[in-house]
Each structure stands twice: as C-alpha cells, then as structure tokens.
Design a protein around this motif. Structure first.
Motif, PDB file in Angstrom:
ATOM      1  N   PHE A  70       3.429   2.278   2.236  1.00  0.00           N
ATOM      2  CA  PHE A  70       1.973   0.855   2.646  1.00  0.00           C
ATOM      3  C   PHE A  70       1.114   1.458   1.948  1.00  0.00           C
ATOM      4  O   PHE A  70       0.725   1.531   1.346  1.00  0.00           O
ATOM      5  CB  PHE A  70       2.480   0.855   3.937  1.00  0.00           C
ATOM      6  CG  PHE A  70       3.832  -0.440   4.705  1.00  0.00           C
ATOM      7  CD1 PHE A  70       4.157  -1.229   4.100  1.00  0.00           C
ATOM      8  CD2 PHE A  70       4.595   0.248   5.243  1.00  0.00           C
ATOM      9  CE1 PHE A  70       4.783  -1.963   4.481  1.00  0.00           C
ATOM     10  CE2 PHE A  70       5.645   0.090   5.345  1.00  0.00           C
ATOM     11  CZ  PHE A  70       5.753  -1.712   5.424  1.00  0.00           C
ATOM     12  N   VAL A  71       0.920   2.813   2.734  1.00  0.00           N
ATOM     13  CA  VAL A  71      -0.635   3.646   1.771  1.00  0.00           C
ATOM     14  C   VAL A  71      -0.241   3.656   0.344  1.00  0.00           C
ATOM     15  O   VAL A  71      -0.820   3.834   0.230  1.00  0.00           O
ATOM     16  CB  VAL A  71      -0.330   4.980   2.194  1.00  0.00           C
ATOM     17  CG1 VAL A  71      -1.373   6.014   1.936  1.00  0.00           C
ATOM     18  CG2 VAL A  71      -0.177   5.157   4.013  1.00  0.00           C
ATOM     19  N   HIS A  72       0.955   3.879  -0.056  1.00  0.00           N
ATOM     20  CA  HIS A  72       1.255   3.868  -1.763  1.00  0.00           C
ATOM     21  C   HIS A  72       1.208   2.278  -2.025  1.00  0.00           C
ATOM     22  O   HIS A  72      -0.104   2.304  -2.918  1.00  0.00           O
ATOM     23  CB  HIS A  72       2.646   4.337  -1.882  1.00  0.00           C
ATOM     24  CG  HIS A  72       3.015   4.464  -3.203  1.00  0.00           C
ATOM     25  ND1 HIS A  72       3.418   3.638  -4.301  1.00  0.00           N
ATOM     26  CD2 HIS A  72       2.659   5.223  -4.215  1.00  0.00           C
ATOM     27  CE1 HIS A  72       3.537   3.101  -5.406  1.00  0.00           C
ATOM     28  NE2 HIS A  72       3.207   4.780  -5.816  1.00  0.00           N
ATOM     29  N   MET A  73       1.455   1.560  -1.439  1.00  0.00           N
ATOM     30  CA  MET A  73       0.841  -0.014  -1.822  1.00  0.00           C
ATOM     31  C   MET A  73      -0.865   0.176  -1.813  1.00  0.00           C
ATOM     32  O   MET A  73      -0.655  -0.562  -2.911  1.00  0.00           O
ATOM     33  CB  MET A  73       1.728  -0.552  -1.382  1.00  0.00           C
ATOM     34  CG  MET A  73       1.723  -2.408  -1.903  1.00  0.00           C
ATOM     35  SD  MET A  73       2.719  -3.712  -0.459  1.00  0.00           S
ATOM     36  CE  MET A  73       2.305  -3.708   1.076  1.00  0.00           C
ATOM     37  N   ALA A  74      -1.026   0.096  -0.697  1.00  0.00           N
ATOM     38  CA  ALA A  74      -2.677  -0.336  -0.746  1.00  0.00           C
ATOM     39  C   ALA A  74      -3.353   0.522  -1.628  1.00  0.00           C
ATOM     40  O   ALA A  74      -4.003   0.539  -1.962  1.00  0.00           O
ATOM     41  CB  ALA A  74      -3.002   0.700   0.825  1.00  0.00           C
ATOM     42  N   ALA A  75      -2.468   1.977  -2.681  1.00  0.00           N
ATOM     43  CA  ALA A  75      -3.326   2.651  -3.283  1.00  0.00           C
ATOM     44  C   ALA A  75      -3.714   1.911  -4.212  1.00  0.00           C
ATOM     45  O   ALA A  75      -4.188   2.328  -4.939  1.00  0.00           O
ATOM     46  CB  ALA A  75      -3.178   4.490  -2.981  1.00  0.00           C
ATOM     47  N   GLU A  76      -2.123   1.323  -4.581  1.00  0.00           N
ATOM     48  CA  GLU A  76      -2.053   0.623  -5.241  1.00  0.00           C
ATOM     49  C   GLU A  76      -2.857  -0.705  -5.935  1.00  0.00           C
ATOM     50  O   GLU A  76      -3.306  -1.031  -6.784  1.00  0.00           O
ATOM     51  CB  GLU A  76      -0.407   0.148  -5.791  1.00  0.00           C
ATOM     52  CG  GLU A  76       0.387   1.091  -6.163  1.00  0.00           C
ATOM     53  CD  GLU A  76       1.709   0.054  -7.096  1.00  0.00           C
ATOM     54  OE1 GLU A  76       1.719  -0.750  -7.210  1.00  0.00           O
ATOM     55  OE2 GLU A  76       2.230   1.265  -6.622  1.00  0.00           O
ATOM     56  N   VAL A  78      -6.019  -0.700  -4.609  1.00  0.00           N
ATOM     57  CA  VAL A  78      -7.792  -0.414  -4.540  1.00  0.00           C
ATOM     58  C   VAL A  78      -7.369  -0.121  -6.032  1.00  0.00           C
ATOM     59  O   VAL A  78      -7.878  -0.678  -6.412  1.00  0.00           O
ATOM     60  CB  VAL A  78      -7.671   0.211  -3.328  1.00  0.00           C
ATOM     61  CG1 VAL A  78      -8.964   1.320  -4.243  1.00  0.00           C
ATOM     62  CG2 VAL A  78      -7.646   0.557  -2.482  1.00  0.00           C
ATOM     63  N   LEU A  79      -6.129   0.797  -6.906  1.00  0.00           N
ATOM     64  CA  LEU A  79      -6.205   0.941  -8.212  1.00  0.00           C
ATOM     65  C   LEU A  79      -6.283  -0.042  -8.768  1.00  0.00           C
ATOM     66  O   LEU A  79      -7.535  -0.608 -10.140  1.00  0.00           O
ATOM     67  CB  LEU A  79      -5.084   1.997  -9.049  1.00  0.00           C
ATOM     68  CG  LEU A  79      -4.503   2.391 -10.644  1.00  0.00           C
ATOM     69  CD1 LEU A  79      -6.215   3.135 -10.845  1.00  0.00           C
ATOM     70  CD2 LEU A  79      -3.554   2.589 -10.332  1.00  0.00           C
ATOM     71  N   TYR A  80      -5.291  -1.434  -8.980  1.00  0.00           N
ATOM     72  CA  TYR A  80      -6.012  -2.430 -10.164  1.00  0.00           C
ATOM     73  C   TYR A  80      -7.056  -3.636 -10.044  1.00  0.00           C
ATOM     74  O   TYR A  80      -7.600  -4.140 -10.383  1.00  0.00           O
ATOM     75  CB  TYR A  80      -4.425  -3.677  -8.932  1.00  0.00           C
ATOM     76  CG  TYR A  80      -3.159  -2.797  -9.219  1.00  0.00           C
ATOM     77  CD1 TYR A  80      -2.592  -1.982 -10.044  1.00  0.00           C
ATOM     78  CD2 TYR A  80      -2.053  -3.172  -8.273  1.00  0.00           C
ATOM     79  CE1 TYR A  80      -1.575  -2.206 -10.967  1.00  0.00           C
ATOM     80  CE2 TYR A  80      -0.415  -3.005  -8.872  1.00  0.00           C
ATOM     81  CZ  TYR A  80      -0.916  -1.865 -10.687  1.00  0.00           C
ATOM     82  OH  TYR A  80       0.406  -1.422 -10.508  1.00  0.00           O
ATOM     83  N   LEU A  81      -8.184  -3.105  -8.182  1.00  0.00           N
ATOM     84  CA  LEU A  81      -8.598  -3.862  -7.860  1.00  0.00           C
ATOM     85  C   LEU A  81     -10.024  -3.014  -9.145  1.00  0.00           C
ATOM     86  O   LEU A  81     -10.986  -3.603  -9.717  1.00  0.00           O
ATOM     87  CB  LEU A  81      -9.646  -4.045  -6.721  1.00  0.00           C
ATOM     88  CG  LEU A  81      -8.355  -4.969  -5.945  1.00  0.00           C
ATOM     89  CD1 LEU A  81      -8.536  -5.022  -4.382  1.00  0.00           C
ATOM     90  CD2 LEU A  81      -8.883  -6.178  -6.524  1.00  0.00           C
ATOM     91  N   PHE A  82      -9.862  -1.915  -8.978  1.00  0.00           N
ATOM     92  CA  PHE A  82     -10.690  -1.183  -9.803  1.00  0.00           C
ATOM     93  C   PHE A  82     -10.929  -1.330 -11.127  1.00  0.00           C
ATOM     94  O   PHE A  82     -11.813  -1.439 -12.060  1.00  0.00           O
ATOM     95  CB  PHE A  82     -10.553   0.089  -9.144  1.00  0.00           C
ATOM     96  CG  PHE A  82     -11.453   1.261 -10.246  1.00  0.00           C
ATOM     97  CD1 PHE A  82     -12.548   1.734 -10.129  1.00  0.00           C
ATOM     98  CD2 PHE A  82     -10.705   1.921 -10.849  1.00  0.00           C
ATOM     99  CE1 PHE A  82     -13.280   2.300 -10.444  1.00  0.00           C
ATOM    100  CE2 PHE A  82     -11.754   2.821 -11.947  1.00  0.00           C
ATOM    101  CZ  PHE A  82     -12.917   2.381 -11.438  1.00  0.00           C
ATOM    102  N   VAL A  83      -9.188  -1.569 -10.989  1.00  0.00           N
ATOM    103  CA  VAL A  83      -9.569  -1.767 -13.012  1.00  0.00           C
ATOM    104  C   VAL A  83      -9.270  -2.751 -13.349  1.00  0.00           C
ATOM    105  O   VAL A  83     -10.140  -3.217 -14.431  1.00  0.00           O
ATOM    106  CB  VAL A  83      -7.634  -1.241 -13.313  1.00  0.00           C
ATOM    107  CG1 VAL A  83      -7.614  -1.722 -14.576  1.00  0.00           C
ATOM    108  CG2 VAL A  83      -7.553   0.335 -13.229  1.00  0.00           C
ATOM    109  N   PHE A  84      -9.224  -3.936 -12.244  1.00  0.00           N
ATOM    110  CA  PHE A  84      -9.715  -4.967 -12.373  1.00  0.00           C
ATOM    111  C   PHE A  84     -10.963  -5.100 -12.876  1.00  0.00           C
ATOM    112  O   PHE A  84     -11.671  -5.761 -13.895  1.00  0.00           O
ATOM    113  CB  PHE A  84      -9.406  -5.862 -11.818  1.00  0.00           C
ATOM    114  CG  PHE A  84     -10.278  -7.737 -12.186  1.00  0.00           C
ATOM    115  CD1 PHE A  84      -9.229  -8.281 -12.658  1.00  0.00           C
ATOM    116  CD2 PHE A  84     -10.268  -8.040 -10.738  1.00  0.00           C
ATOM    117  CE1 PHE A  84      -9.606  -9.585 -12.805  1.00  0.00           C
ATOM    118  CE2 PHE A  84     -11.571  -9.381 -11.498  1.00  0.00           C
ATOM    119  CZ  PHE A  84     -10.655 -10.490 -12.520  1.00  0.00           C
TER     120      PHE A  84
END
Length: 155
Positions: A70-76, A78-84
């Motif tokens: 779940f931590v890995h999914m949350a980090a993903e 955040v990464l997708y929002l940043f790149v968006f």
C-alpha cells in the motif's frame, strides 16, 4: 528426476513416438512469506530422439498483502500526480515559446521522457485492469481452474 518422470509417463502410455512436447506445471504456496511459486518443467522431444528439458521458476505475490504494498501504491500515485503536473508545465512552455521551444535540445529529451513515462503508465493501467479480476478469483476459489502461470506472468 526429469528422465524418470518422462519414462514413467511413457510406461503409463501418456507419451508415444509422436509426442513432441510434455509440460508439467506446479504451483507451491509459502504461507510464511506469502509467496506463490509457479514451476514449469518441460521436455521437448526432437525427431532424432534427443530430449531438451527446460525449467522455469517464477515466484510472485498475488494482490496487496503487506503494508509495504500500500505504501508503494501511494508513492506511485504521488509520482503520477507529479509527472502529470510536469506534463502540464511542459506543454504550457511549448505553447508560450512556440518555435523557440524546439531550439533547445534538452526539450527533446524532456519530451521523450514524458512520452515514455505515459506509455509506461498506460501499460501499468492495463496491468492493473488485468490483474484485479485474477486476484479476486484467487481470493474466492470456486469450481473453476486458476491459471497460475498466467498470474505469475502478470506479476
């Protein structure tokens, strides 16, 4: 062991002179580590009588089973929002600079990175849409067979 297994199959009339390929699939579950292991033992018979054995061992975990998942999914996310956000900034820069945007070679590299990222994102979405129905079928076993080799290829 593989030779004994194949000779046993032949003795029980599972194989004959026309058999060219035999595969044996096995799935093992380790409850301590919450891991499945998919094992595929195969033997290919050539027309000259040679036997070419192969072994594929694939460990995998099905679904989100640990806190780290779940931590890995949350980090993903955040990464997708940043790149968006970065994609929006880059396209607004393209719009404002017009032709001059393309004079800087670094912009080509940035655009290439963004394109590759969104291709990987599309692959990830495809993976999740394929994996969730499979995870549900593992969690709710019924009378249908579950293809663990396919599941291990997803994970």
């Amino acid at each position: 062991e593989a030779a004994n297994f194949l000779s046993n199959l032949r003795a029980q009339k599972w194989t004959d002179a026309g058999t060219r390929f035999v595969t044996f699939d096995l799935v093992i579950y380790n409850g301590i580590y919450d891991l499945f292991v998919s094992i595929r033992l195969a033997a290919e018979f050539s027309h000259t009588g040679m036997v070419k054995p192969s072994l594929i061992v694939t460990p995998f975990r099905v679904g989100f089973t640990r806190i780290f998942d779940f931590v890995h999914m949350a980090a993903e996310i955040v990464l997708y929002l940043f790149v968006f956000g970065y994609t929006i900034v880059e396209f607004s820069e393209m719009k404002n600079m017009k032709f001059f945007y393309w004079t800087d070679p670094l912009n080509y590299f940035q655009l290439f990175n963004i394109i590759i990222f969104w291709i990987v994102f599309a692959y990830r979405v495809m993976f999740i849409t394929l994996a969730f129905p499979v995870m549900n079928s593992v969690e709710k076993p019924g009378d249908k067979d579950i293809d663990f080799v396919y599941i291990s290829s997803l994970f």
